[in-house]
Design an enzyme around this catalytic site. Structure first.
Site, PDB file in Angstrom:
ATOM      1  N   GLU A 190     -34.981  32.329-113.962  1.00 18.41           N
ATOM      2  CA  GLU A 190     -34.077  31.456-114.777  1.00 18.41           C
ATOM      3  C   GLU A 190     -32.818  31.327-113.769  1.00 18.41           C
ATOM      4  OE1 GLU A 190     -34.601  31.311-118.537  1.00 18.41           O
ATOM      5  OE2 GLU A 190     -37.140  30.806-118.648  1.00 18.41           O
ATOM      6  N   GLN A 191     -32.794  31.720-112.893  1.00 16.32           N
ATOM      7  CA  GLN A 191     -30.904  31.914-112.367  1.00 16.32           C
ATOM      8  C   GLN A 191     -30.905  30.186-112.214  1.00 16.32           C
ATOM      9  OE1 GLN A 191     -31.564  32.829-107.209  1.00 16.32           O
ATOM     10  NE2 GLN A 191     -32.688  34.056-108.819  1.00 16.32           N
ATOM     11  N   MET A 192     -31.245  29.677-112.032  1.00 19.18           N
ATOM     12  CA  MET A 192     -31.070  28.124-111.817  1.00 19.18           C
ATOM     13  C   MET A 192     -31.062  27.489-113.087  1.00 19.18           C
ATOM     14  SD  MET A 192     -30.111  27.786-109.209  1.00 19.18           S
ATOM     15  CE  MET A 192     -30.243  25.860-107.864  1.00 19.18           C
ATOM     16  N   HIS A 193     -31.257  28.722-113.658  1.00 22.63           N
ATOM     17  CA  HIS A 193     -30.958  27.481-115.563  1.00 22.63           C
ATOM     18  C   HIS A 193     -30.057  27.845-116.404  1.00 22.63           C
ATOM     19  CE1 HIS A 193     -32.309  26.638-119.188  1.00 22.63           C
ATOM     20  NE2 HIS A 193     -33.988  26.730-119.490  1.00 22.63           N
ATOM     21  N   GLU A 213     -42.483  30.899-127.704  1.00 24.80           N
ATOM     22  CA  GLU A 213     -43.348  30.040-126.897  1.00 24.80           C
ATOM     23  C   GLU A 213     -44.479  30.444-127.009  1.00 24.80           C
ATOM     24  OE1 GLU A 213     -40.488  28.577-123.671  1.00 24.80           O
ATOM     25  OE2 GLU A 213     -39.721  27.557-125.028  1.00 24.80           O
ATOM     26  N   ARG A 218     -44.111  36.127-117.330  1.00 27.03           N
ATOM     27  CA  ARG A 218     -44.423  36.587-118.875  1.00 27.03           C
ATOM     28  C   ARG A 218     -45.714  36.003-119.423  1.00 27.03           C
ATOM     29  NH1 ARG A 218     -40.039  31.986-121.128  1.00 27.03           N
ATOM     30  NH2 ARG A 218     -40.676  30.642-120.206  1.00 27.03           N
ATOM     31  N   TRP A 257     -36.803  24.169-114.011  1.00 30.27           N
ATOM     32  CA  TRP A 257     -38.403  23.897-113.904  1.00 30.27           C
ATOM     33  C   TRP A 257     -39.137  22.527-113.912  1.00 30.27           C
ATOM     34  CZ3 TRP A 257     -39.788  21.079-118.600  1.00 30.27           C
ATOM     35  CH2 TRP A 257     -38.799  21.317-119.466  1.00 30.27           C
ATOM     36  N   GLU A 287     -33.425  26.481-129.725  1.00 26.80           N
ATOM     37  CA  GLU A 287     -33.012  26.146-127.519  1.00 26.80           C
ATOM     38  C   GLU A 287     -32.861  25.189-127.721  1.00 26.80           C
ATOM     39  OE1 GLU A 287     -35.734  28.557-124.465  1.00 26.80           O
ATOM     40  OE2 GLU A 287     -36.138  29.844-125.710  1.00 26.80           O
TER      41      GLU A 287
HETATM   42 ZN   LIG Z   1     -41.852  28.310-121.782  1.00 27.14          ZN
END
Ligand SMILES: [Zn+2]
Ligand SMILES: [Zn+2]
Ligand SMILES: [Zn+2]
Lengths: 618, 618, 618
Positions: B362-365, B142, B103, B322, B314
């Protein structure tokens, strides 16, 4: 059972060759590996071959009674070849070409180079394939050395797109499998897909995993192309390749399926210094290597090899040149490493190399002879090991104690997404292996598809991708099972399964992992005399907690014949788990003193003392 | 006062949407942020819009009683757009393009992309701008994440030249302001000026500062273009953007002037692990975050916001993916963070995210729901926090204790020219803030232009560029003043003023800083029970030394109502300075125990215990 | 004997020049260095020269009685010149151009720039060469600063090929010398040879060594071209260049052969902080510099200089801006450094710089005056040092005690192939030098070709390439000899000699080094009160072991008047070796307390106390 040596006749005056061969035989060597870097001498100009020198070298070695293992020279294409197709160079992750001037300067996806590699393999194979002195072949050399499996070239990009199209059929399937809706990464065609390097932040882990599998596949195919040529031109000879230590850039289980014998290159001192051992280990075993380094790879590559046939294609006989610090082996260690390889089932141990070359990149890499032709201490140790091996005769079959499951896919997943710094499946496997070995057990490191009959204990240190075969085998298995963190938490496309873990695995553990934390070493969980750390899988289900920290975290569970370790598989709690599992499995075991390791074969027990470099059998 | 959540209907089957909405309401959520990464679903092919799914999602959420905050999807332009103008990619500092596959793959100076960003904003705004369910907008996502403010592209270079020409008028003026006679760096025209990356050694700091201001301006303009479209198409809705923690890549004071509400994204555990906290802090607060992380940003962004309106767009509800290590919050922390935000004046806290997506980056977020749709522990804590906030009602106005001055310009100067490793204005501000908070004081972090009336104490931790407004305000101010090192030592073009410090500041301190040293931590200055370190400004003038080291260095001075700290604003001497300043200012204060913090609002004092995750009010 | 200062009239209003000159004279300065970065002022547009300002500056300085050292401005070509030939920029090791915006932005191999550099040198030399005020010239500035000797440009590649062709005559000779048969690196023509950067793994060390010699040669030639112009246009003036500290990018022995006086730039505090000193040294000498830093370079560059004529062209008078931390000198240190330089034979010490410039890259780099024109503490110390030097008069000749042999070739070899991290010949030399100085001895650091008559002790800390001249001289030498590891183990093409060591050296040591190990600091060898570490050369021959570790390793040997140190030349065993060698050599010596150093000249002994910044003579 053979001892051998790597030899480069092209480095030495022809007058010396016969004497070299004689000396090799004198100390009991029966195998000699040659030719794997000699392209510029075999084909000094495009299409002009110079066989004379190599014919004579082969003849001299053969006459002396040495069985020749001939290498294909594809790891070192000459400059004229590179200049004829400069885009054969791999491109590194930052987009720069990896130029000529050392070795492995080629991209596995470049079709032009693939063709050239087959051509040179064919001519060498045709020349020597039926020679009575040639008993084996080595393809290329150390695939992946210097981080060369992945290339980010246009050739690789195009091939990757074709590979994906073949695998997924439609781009919609790929988008769904990878979850590309996330961050609008959806593709409209395979031709929109780029390589995963140079993205702004990390690429989709599914993208990376696909690229790693693709890259591994390219290596397998490159090797297979040579194997096919060699099989045809040189029937009856063993075809092998030399794998490396602590290296997982391609799937060795796959590669080994095309080989007769899987070799590996054993440099215990260099590995100790370069990899993640503790300061204490690096001090106490600086001249020996950690007691599990060599054995781990013996047992790993034996498990990879098609029919369990493996060897040591390169064995360190003195200091190397490539680690941060490069000490010499303790007196006795070269003999110990040699005998230990045989105890683990090696068909051959080949020292690297006969004589230290006084020039170029490896001028500080020791051989059995010094650059001036005089023997180094390992020379006599090799001779002694040869005699002892002959005296010992065939070692009995090793009783099956423990199967330790490892897969390259799982390692790639933990490398791509460690979640906590340094949490890799390979190192989980090493740590678990070491804990088992410190109890005196025999360990086979095997892929998930392995038949588990005959083992008393199965250990799965960290296996994010559960296979159906393994799940079924574990369900049927009536010995003890010990499973570590992250296991069965991903499908083959790097997605978390709908039920959070693989359904068969959920049955096995009577529940599921519902949340995972990675923990720094600052945050240790402690119980009565034990600590655990590094990771915490939160379990929900019907299993019983076994080790619970004073702070309340359940660090392990027990369900029927299975133990689940929720923390990283290392440290004192994990050691207790291993000990309990071995006990419950009825495996005789004992806590070995520092530096002591066993290997049991038939009725013989080898004892290796890494502190003193002594070996005993009983 | 609202609780909200970030939601991605495009990740889930449509059948689930209504149930998701119902559950959100059930636990007291009233806001939902959607749409900010959905460009590839909104416009799957160039110019072909697919509104159906989003229309239905909006309708379902609205019907459930949720106020929608819609994001413009400009942080994730789809691949077809990138392929249509490949030079829209930013170029990194080493000259490499930052490719598609994650992104934020765009250059803020690229006019073609600017136009596309306005187009997609316009169509989304036109579609939903007047929808009764839409209560707010978030621009992009962001800005600057993954280091994306600066781009070293041809587009950026050309725009930078135009920007400089506009600012300086003549190149002679620029040469003079930057001191380009030094090292023959004089330009004959603006078209000779390059970007400051890839110079042989460091570029002129004035060159870097101009480039950082230019880069910040580009972000402000990019955002403003969206704001103008949204204001016109969606009157009456709050426009916001989500800032990040410890991030200073653009001037947040500037950005906030165009917004109604300044949001920020609060990840206390990740920030603790990734930023410069001590080993002890990283251990003791691993599951809580350092007690000042969240509050620092609350008080900073409240000070940035145009009318003091801010929120948390958020909020971490579980482990993220991360940081170096990613533990889970201690039970109670999600509730604590939520209540603390309200105590500091947040209008909303929005959890990121509703449900953990089992695929992609972000599967572990973690979310409030697990990937399988079951609630995580934070789910109940959010519900509880919502009830408590409702019970509490509006918190009273916070009494003004301390104004802490911070400017982005000053931070950039200390980043460009730290002079001593790690000496940054932001971290000086954090350290000063923490010292004040450990005394139980309310702190407003404000820009130099702020009205100081009503405060008892003004702290200026490190402000190389003094503004005329601030100098005047400080002269008029009759409370206590505490000023840290490097302050007022640069003009706006990064030159040392003729009088070494700003003239107004010289009046204030009754002298000047004549020499500055940066000191490693090895060189500590010690007095009676205190130490000071990191920096030493040598002062000459009429102020009285207050803390003098045994070795003779005057570490601080006092002049009328002002204290000058000559060392880096941290450590025990600085803490004593703060305590004396608070006493002299008549501020009631106390040394709080480890982990305890206060926030006073009207007659209520909130007490947060970061060691146990408890909160109390009285 | 002169004191001088570096001055930039172009930085200051013309009205100030006369006052500056007056003040310089007032404090005893008699030399002023100007002009070396002023190209954009001398030639503001291509071919249009502006001499007026510089004529006036020269006149004013001259009138005040200052001898002018004029710099050629080639380190800072203006932007218009770069834009006229963009490929004059050097290319870095990663293949990126090193752009305009600081200094030293040129490739030494670029012929177009070479021509421009000669042109500007010629016009400046013609304008001022015969001016009575001009007493000397400095070529360019700090060749190699910011790692600028090596460039990986097409121009460099082509020039390298020509250089190799000239050196080796035939490519077969080169292939043989480099051992290119290894890894099929054989070339068919010089045009196939690439630069050694960006290879897959390390390039052939012989390839690197050749490239380093080539790169050094390019610097020598670049400098020589200017020297020739200056000699012709400005007869009778001293031509000099300013070398740097701990810098070995080109061969200073070679460069100095073209100069009258070799200068160097002395920044003891910055060097202490940036280079490999211990934490304790960095703490205890933070404001003084390690006691051997300045003297080491004095003695090194005196040994490089053609007729032993050398000076300090830049001397730190306060904090600099480029080290990790930048403290101020302890009161007295500027005086101490100045007197110490004279004690070691400097012809001049020139402070850098007159007045701190408030803008651009070095705005935090102190001068004798602050940016506001007021004096800093060093101002008075310089004045005092000047008076003391005048009082002292000419110092007597320093008695010859120890010759310490160092060669740039040998340093390059240890950099290219350290074998063990950080094992570099330069740091071996520094460590040996420091051990000798701590015994109060005079040390001359000299190249291998030096006449050894008159010395009592010769120390060869680490010299992989033995020269015939040195070997012969050592054979004839009847004082004591101390030789360190790796010595004489390479021929000039980086190959191990046939007899493992140079034959003459083998005679000297009565044997040979048969194997070498590099050791981490974990593996220390200890004896009775001593330790040794870092390296172990295994010796075979007739020498007697002198220090043998408890673990059995012989760490040093003795043969006739020679001692062989087999471990890295540092630590307590090495100190004992040095002490024994000094005793056997009949050199009076004593173990000096911490921070104390001597320099003996004629009948005067200077004592420098680095802990207190005091000096005494007797
Ligand atoms: Zn960010
Ligand atoms: Zn290798
Ligand atoms: Zn420099």
């Amino acid at each position: 059972m053979h001892l051998g040596v790597c030899y480069y006749p092209e480095h030495w005056p022809e007058e010396r060759w016969a004497e070299d061969a004689r000396q090799m035989r004198e100390i009991g060597l029966t195998r000699v590996r040659i030719g794997e870097f000699a392209w510029s001498r075999i084909e000094p100009e495009p299409g002009q071959y110079d066989w004379d020198w190599l014919d004579r070298a082969v003849e001299i070695l053969h006459s002396a009674g040495l069985g020749i293992i001939m290498g294909t020279p594809t790891a070192t294409p000459p400059k004229w070849l590179v200049d004829s197709m400069p885009d054969m160079l791999a491109i590194d992750r930052e987009g720069q070409p990896r130029g000529f001037g050392s070795r492995r300067h080629y991209c596995f996806s470049h079709e032009g180079y693939g063709e050239e590699a087959r051509r040179i393999t064919r001519v060498v194979a045709q020349r020597y394939g039926q020679h009575p002195g040639v008993v084996g072949w080595q393809t290329d050399n150390e695939f992946g050395c210097h981080d060369t499996v992945q290339s980010f070239s246009p050739a690789a990009r195009d091939a990757f797109r074709r590979w994906l199209a073949e695998l997924y059929g439609s781009v919609a399937t790929l988008n769904e499998a990878w979850g590309n809706v996330f961050w609008s990464m959806e593709y409209r065609s395979f031709d929109e897909i780029e390589l995963p390097n140079q993205t702004v932040t990390e690429a989709n882990p599914a993208h990376w995993l696909a690229f790693r599998r693709f890259s591994s596949d390219k290596v397998i195919r490159f090797n297979r192309a040579q194997v096919e040529i060699l099989r045809e031109a040189s029937p009856g000879r063993d075809i092998m390749h030399n794998a490396m230590g602590f290296y997982t850039g391609y799937d060795h289980h796959d590669l080994a399926q095309d080989l007769d014998v899987l070799g590996w290159d054993s440099y215990p001192l260099g590995f100790l210094e370069m990899f993640r051992f503790t300061e204490e280990e690096k001090r106490d075993f600086a001249r020996q290597g950690h007691p599990d380094i060599a054995a781990f790879h013996h047992d790993l590559y034996r498990g990879c090899a098609k029919d369990g046939r493996w060897n040591v294609l390169e064995q360190q006989p003195g200091p190397v040149n490539w680690a941060r610090y490069n000490p010499a082996p303790l007196p006795g260690m070269v003999r110990l490493w040699t005998l230990e390889a045989f105890a683990h089932g090696a068909e051959m141990v080949s020292y690297f190399r006969w004589r230290q070359f006084p020039k170029a990149q490896e001028q500080m890499h020791a051989g059995l002879l010094r650059p001036d032709g005089e023997p180094v201490p390992a020379y006599a140790e090799a001779a002694s090991a040869g005699r002892e091996i002959a005296d010992l005769g065939a070692v009995g079959e090793a009783p099956k104690h423990v199967a330790l499951i490892f897969s390259y896919d799982s390692e790639w997943i933990t490398q791509i997404q460690p979640q906590g710094e340094g949490r890799s499946a390979l190192w989980a496997a090493f740590s678990a292996y070491s804990s088992l070995r410190r109890l005196g057990l025999n360990v086979d490191i095997v892929p998930p598809e392995t038949e588990l009959d005959g083992y008393s204990l199965v250990v799965v240190p960290c296996l994010p991708v559960m296979t159906e075969g393994l799940a079924d085998a574990l369900k049927r298995f009536d010995g003890q099972i010990l499973v570590g963190p992250r296991t069965a938490t991903r499908d083959t496309d790097f997605a978390i399964p709908g039920g959070l873990v693989d359904q068969d695995f959920a049955d096995l553990i009577g529940g599921k992992i519902v949340r995972s934390e990675s923990l720094s070493d600052r945050l240790q969980m402690t119980g009565d005399g034990w600590t655990a750390k590094g990771w915490l899988d939160h379990y929900e289900g019907e299993a019983e907690p076994e080790f619970v920290a004073g702070s309340g975290e359940a660090c392990s569970y027990r369900h029927r014949n299975l133990r689940l370790c929720c923390t990283w598989p290392e440290g004192s709690m994990f050691e207790r788990l291993v000990e309990r599992a071995a006990s419950d499995a009825g495996l005789p075991h004992e806590a070995l003193p520092k530096g002591i390791r066993y290997r049991t074969c038939g009725s013989t027990r080898f004892t290796f003392d890494y502190l003193t470099a002594q070996i005993s059998f009983d």
